[in-house]
Design a protein around this motif. Structure first.
Motif, short mmCIF file in Angstrom:
data_model
loop_
_atom_site.label_atom_id
_atom_site.label_comp_id
_atom_site.label_asym_id
_atom_site.label_seq_id
_atom_site.Cartn_x
_atom_site.Cartn_y
_atom_site.Cartn_z
N SER A 1 0.92 -1.20 0.03
CA SER A 1 0.04 -0.14 -0.10
C SER A 1 0.93 1.44 -0.03
N LEU A 2 2.01 1.01 0.32
CA LEU A 2 2.92 2.30 0.56
C LEU A 2 4.34 1.86 0.83
N ILE A 3 5.35 2.72 0.27
CA ILE A 3 6.71 2.37 0.01
C ILE A 3 7.31 3.76 0.21
N SER A 4 8.10 4.03 1.27
CA SER A 4 8.68 5.29 1.54
C SER A 4 10.23 5.33 1.84
N ARG A 5 10.96 6.40 1.52
CA ARG A 5 12.45 6.61 2.11
C ARG A 5 11.92 7.26 3.44
N TYR A 6 12.07 6.52 4.29
CA TYR A 6 11.95 7.06 5.81
C TYR A 6 13.12 7.89 6.29
N GLY A 7 14.34 7.51 5.75
CA GLY A 7 15.44 8.45 6.42
C GLY A 7 16.47 8.32 5.38
N GLY A 8 17.65 8.54 5.96
CA GLY A 8 18.94 8.65 4.95
C GLY A 8 19.07 7.34 4.33
N ASP A 9 18.95 6.24 4.99
CA ASP A 9 19.45 4.73 4.63
C ASP A 9 18.29 4.01 5.12
N GLU A 10 17.05 4.45 5.49
CA GLU A 10 16.08 3.66 6.18
C GLU A 10 14.85 3.60 4.90
N PHE A 11 14.04 2.61 4.95
CA PHE A 11 13.05 2.56 4.04
C PHE A 11 11.73 2.11 4.89
N ALA A 12 10.58 2.47 4.48
CA ALA A 12 9.25 1.97 5.20
C ALA A 12 8.27 1.33 4.19
N ILE A 13 7.66 0.22 4.58
CA ILE A 13 6.76 -0.44 3.72
C ILE A 13 5.75 -0.73 4.37
N VAL A 14 4.65 -0.76 3.81
CA VAL A 14 3.19 -0.83 4.37
C VAL A 14 2.31 -1.81 3.63
N MET A 15 1.64 -3.01 4.08
CA MET A 15 1.18 -3.92 3.26
C MET A 15 0.00 -4.47 3.95
N GLU A 16 -1.15 -4.82 3.27
CA GLU A 16 -2.28 -5.43 3.89
C GLU A 16 -1.85 -6.96 3.78
N TYR A 17 -2.53 -7.67 4.73
CA TYR A 17 -2.31 -8.90 5.00
C TYR A 17 -3.76 -9.72 5.37
N THR A 18 -3.69 -11.07 5.05
CA THR A 18 -4.74 -11.80 5.60
C THR A 18 -4.43 -13.04 6.37
N ASN A 19 -3.10 -13.29 6.31
CA ASN A 19 -2.50 -14.44 7.03
C ASN A 19 -1.35 -13.60 7.76
N THR A 20 -1.42 -13.49 8.92
CA THR A 20 -0.24 -12.92 9.84
C THR A 20 1.02 -13.69 9.65
N ARG A 21 1.23 -15.00 10.04
CA ARG A 21 2.35 -15.84 9.89
C ARG A 21 2.96 -15.60 8.78
N GLN A 22 2.39 -15.88 7.78
CA GLN A 22 2.71 -16.20 6.49
C GLN A 22 3.42 -14.81 5.74
N THR A 23 2.69 -13.75 6.17
CA THR A 23 3.33 -12.35 5.64
C THR A 23 4.50 -12.03 6.06
N ILE A 24 4.74 -12.43 7.50
CA ILE A 24 5.91 -11.94 8.20
C ILE A 24 6.83 -12.93 7.83
N ASN A 25 6.77 -14.16 7.72
CA ASN A 25 7.71 -15.15 6.87
C ASN A 25 8.13 -14.57 5.78
N THR A 26 7.42 -14.34 4.96
CA THR A 26 7.63 -13.95 3.40
C THR A 26 8.41 -12.45 3.52
N ILE A 27 8.13 -11.78 4.45
CA ILE A 27 9.06 -10.33 4.32
C ILE A 27 10.23 -10.59 5.13
N THR A 28 10.26 -11.40 6.10
CA THR A 28 11.58 -11.96 6.65
C THR A 28 12.48 -12.39 5.59
N GLN A 29 11.91 -13.48 4.88
CA GLN A 29 12.64 -14.07 3.90
C GLN A 29 13.17 -13.42 2.70
#
Length: 544
Positions: free
Chosen positions: A225-253
């Motif tokens: 839903s949203l990708i931003s350059r949060y700081g100098g070398d920091e980024f922020a990502i916002v995503m909708e999800y239906t399955n919490t565990r699966q989404t977190i595992n995917t992002i971590t991978q």
């Protein structure tokens, strides 16, 4: 309304001119038509409906006023037609019809002669051409205005380097996303060691890496839903999800494995889920930043552990190399004598003293090395520093007298005490004072000064010897480094270690031909003895 003002002004001029020169056949009708025409500019209606009425009233105004002063109004309407009608052929058709009406009306109040016909035709064709030019010009100006407005808005909401949303716009968008009350996951990602690449890749190289990282995040998270350059070398990502565990595992991978493979940069990240970890933007941001900080801390601790392990291995390697070198030399000597004795069937007695000296040297070297490598002393007691110095002076009294040197001890009348291992402290002072005695070839003096500076005891040991070259000052505490023919190179290293074990510092100053001064600073301990009010200004001096 500002753009319509010119229509109103020309309408009044046409009406005034026609009435003033008696060109109109009906003044009330002319005024009525003029007012109706002007009124259409204040009525908000669909463009085509309002324009049709305006054009009809314009033709009527032209016919009743019987003056060519209406021509600028025709020109303005035709220019507006080219600007507002997107299809060129439709605008051209309207304008040709309007010019046809102008020609017909003009022929009603002007004689039908060739000159007038030519004049009217020239006016009509000129209006068509000028209207097209003015319309296109106005359209281009409006387009430039829209482009500038879009660029201004884009620059105010996007990062100019990566093209992602900037910090301010991220918070604005995040606020609106949270208000929708949909389950989302917020990810804050920080590129590790990116700033250190400035020295190797340059600023432009790091900028290229940031662009690549931003593009890769867009590819990795296309449904975000949203990708931003949060700081100098920091980024922020916002995503909708239906399955919490699966989404977190995917992002971590993706962030822990795929991102470093594709960019060569490791990344720290922290996540927060709505509504589990927070019900508003600030709570989610705090939760994600906390997890990011913890991951950074863990990464930093691992790096420090790795660096410490590498440093230990390096030191062990240097010590082992130095130890092997120092032991190999006397072994070579002993081996040579034994081989010579065996080859010539000689008695080793003539070389017995030399062999024993070399064996003694190896034994002393091994003892000092073992002492140097012992763990930190843990049995400390609060004891007097002055008593340690006085004991070392008494131990060296006979040697000092034999060599013809003098020791001068200047100390604070107040007894300065510290938490120490007395044996180690005696060894420290003994080593430094022996070095001072050996550094003076002729009769010389050793000056020892003890005083308190804030919460620290300061011991200065200076001699009048030959001094140490400036190039060698940085090496004197390195194990096995020595300038003496019979030294092991571990004496000052052991002194340095003892000072470190007591949370102190040792510094050295030297001048060739003048002498050397060691300054030892050690933390003091509390004492129950009464403090002399003059202790900081009055020192007691004794000479041996």
């Amino acid at each position: 309304m500002k753009g319509n003002a010119i229509f109103l002004i020309y309408s009044i001029l046409v009406c005034t001119w026609s009435i003033g020169y008696g060109l109109t056949a009906s003044i009330p009708l002319l005024i009525l038509v003029t007012l109706l025409y002007m009124l259409t500019f204040f009525i908000k209606r669909p463009y085509y409906g309002n324009t049709s009425i305006q054009l009809l009233l314009l033709v009527a105004l032209h016919a009743i006023s019987a003056t060519s002063w209406c021509l600028p109004l025709y020109l303005l309407h035709m220019s507006q037609m080219y600007y507002r009608v997107s299809k060129f052929s439709t605008a051209l058709l309207f304008n040709v019809a309007l010019m046809g009406a102008y020609v017909i009306v003009s022929l009603t109040y002007r004689p039908l002669i060739a000159a007038h016909l030519t004049d009217i035709a020239f006016q009509a064709v000129s209006c068509l051409i000028l209207a097209y030019i003015f319309g296109r010009l106005i359209k281009e100006m409006e387009l430039q205005k829209q482009l500038l407005a879009y660029e201004k808005k884009h620059l105010s909401t996007h990062d100019p380097l990566t093209g992602l949303y900037n910090f301010q716009e991220f918070h604005h968008q995040m606020e609106m996303i949270v208000k929708q009350k949909k389950p989302i996951v917020l990810v804050l990602a920080d590129c590790k060691d990116l700033k250190s690449l400035n020295t190797t890749n340059g600023f432009q190289g790091v900028n290229d890496i940031l662009k690549e990282a931003a593009q890769l995040l867009r590819i990795m998270f296309p449904e975000s839903s949203l990708i931003s350059r949060y700081g100098g070398d920091e980024f922020a990502i916002v995503m909708e999800y239906t399955n919490t565990r699966q989404t977190i595992n995917t992002i971590t991978q993706l962030l822990a494995s795929e991102f470093p493979k594709l960019t060569g940069i490791e990344i720290n990240f922290g996540m927060a889920c709505y509504p589990q970890d927070g019900l508003n933007k600030d709570d989610l941001m705090s939760f994600a930043e906390h997890h990011l900080y913890m991951m950074k801390r863990e990464s930093w601790l691992k790096r420090e552990e790795h660096m410490l392990r590498s440093e230990k291995l390096r030191v062990v390697g240097e010590l082992a190399s130095g130890m092997a070198h120092e032991i190999r030399n006397p072994l070579t000597t002993i081996k040579g004598f034994l081989q010579l004795s065996k080859a010539g069937n000689y008695n080793v007695e003539p070389w017995y003293d030399l062999i024993m000296d070399e064996i003694t040297r190896m034994s002393m070297l091994t003892a000092e090395f073992l002492q140097f490598s012992k763990p930190h002393v843990t049995q400390y007691r609060v004891q007097s520093i002055r008593s340690c110095i006085e004991r070392v002076i008494s131990l060296l009294d006979s040697e000092t007298t034999r060599l013809g040197h003098q020791i001068h001890f200047e100390y604070d009348p107040m007894d300065i005490r510290m938490l120490m291992d007395q044996d180690k402290m005696l060894q420290l002072l003994l080593n430094l004072m022996k070095n001072a005695l050996e550094a003076m070839v002729d009769q010389g003096d050793i000056f020892i000064r003890l005083y308190k500076q804030q919460n620290y005891a300061v011991i200065e040991i200076a001699d009048t010897g030959k001094g140490i070259p400036e190039a060698e000052l940085d090496k004197i505490f390195i194990p096995f480094y020595t300038t003496k023919d019979s030294g092991t190179g571990l004496g000052l290293s052991i002194c340095h270690k003892i000072v470190q074990d007591h949370d102190g510092t040792i510094e050295v100053e030297s001048l060739i031909g003048t002498g050397t001064k060691f300054t030892i600073t050690l933390p003091t301990a509390e004492t129950d003895e009464p403090r002399n009010p003059q202790a900081n200004v009055e020192l007691t001096t004794i000479s041996v």
